[in-house]
Design a protein around this motif. Structure first.
Motif, short mmCIF file in Angstrom:
data_model
loop_
_atom_site.label_atom_id
_atom_site.label_comp_id
_atom_site.label_asym_id
_atom_site.label_seq_id
_atom_site.Cartn_x
_atom_site.Cartn_y
_atom_site.Cartn_z
N TRP A 1 0.83 -1.20 0.00
CA TRP A 1 0.00 0.00 0.00
C TRP A 1 0.87 1.26 0.00
CZ3 TRP A 1 -0.64 3.76 3.89
CH2 TRP A 1 -1.66 4.68 3.63
N ILE A 2 1.94 1.26 0.79
CA ILE A 2 2.85 2.42 0.85
C ILE A 2 3.49 2.65 -0.51
CG2 ILE A 2 5.08 3.17 1.77
CD1 ILE A 2 4.19 1.89 4.43
N LEU A 3 3.92 1.58 -1.19
CA LEU A 3 4.51 1.74 -2.52
C LEU A 3 3.50 2.27 -3.52
CD1 LEU A 3 6.71 -1.47 -2.68
CD2 LEU A 3 7.46 0.87 -2.31
N SER A 4 2.25 1.84 -3.41
CA SER A 4 1.20 2.34 -4.29
C SER A 4 0.94 3.82 -4.05
CB SER A 4 -0.08 1.53 -4.07
OG SER A 4 -1.15 2.10 -4.76
N VAL A 5 0.88 4.22 -2.79
CA VAL A 5 0.66 5.64 -2.46
C VAL A 5 1.83 6.49 -2.96
CG1 VAL A 5 0.53 7.26 -0.53
CG2 VAL A 5 -0.88 5.22 -0.52
N SER A 6 3.04 5.98 -2.83
CA SER A 6 4.21 6.76 -3.27
C SER A 6 4.23 6.91 -4.78
CB SER A 6 5.50 6.12 -2.77
OG SER A 6 5.73 4.89 -3.41
#
Length: 116
Positions: free
Chosen positions: A63-68
């Motif tokens: 999820w963090i990689l998607s948001v970034s």
């Protein structure tokens, strides 16, 4: 490109610090975080109370990689929109016979629109 290192932030702090992006899956012990986990990583993923075993940690990393990626795409769009509006407003001011104050107002107005 670069390297993303995911670790617990305790015994792999040097690798987290050396990576392009270090993601620490830190767990709280008595409400305190490890200093090496905080200092050695760029992102801290904390366990949630409803997930005491940390089973969803890797889902949160995805999820963090998607948001970034989404944030990076939006920043790039805003930069290109800002550059386009600046070039357009400057060209319009230089080519036409509009007063300089109106050109400045047009430039600032497009800058505000990009920021919104």
């Amino acid at each position: 490109g670069g390297l993303v290192m995911v670790g617990d932030g305790v015994n792999d702090a040097p690798a987290l610090a050396a990576a392009t992006a270090g993601i620490s899956l830190a767990s709280q012990a008595d409400g305190a975080l490890s200093a090496t986990a905080v200092e050695g990583s760029d992102v801290l993923v904390l366990r949630q109370a409803r997930d005491p075993d940390g089973d969803e940690d890797l889902l949160r990393v995805a999820w963090i990689l998607s948001v970034s990626r989404t944030a990076r795409r939006l920043v790039a769009q805003n930069v290109f929109l800002a550059l386009g509006s600046i070039v357009g407003a400057s060209t319009l001011t230089l080519v036409s016979n509009i007063p300089l104050w109106l050109g400045v107002l047009l430039h600032e107005g497009t800058t505000v629109l990009v920021a919104l």
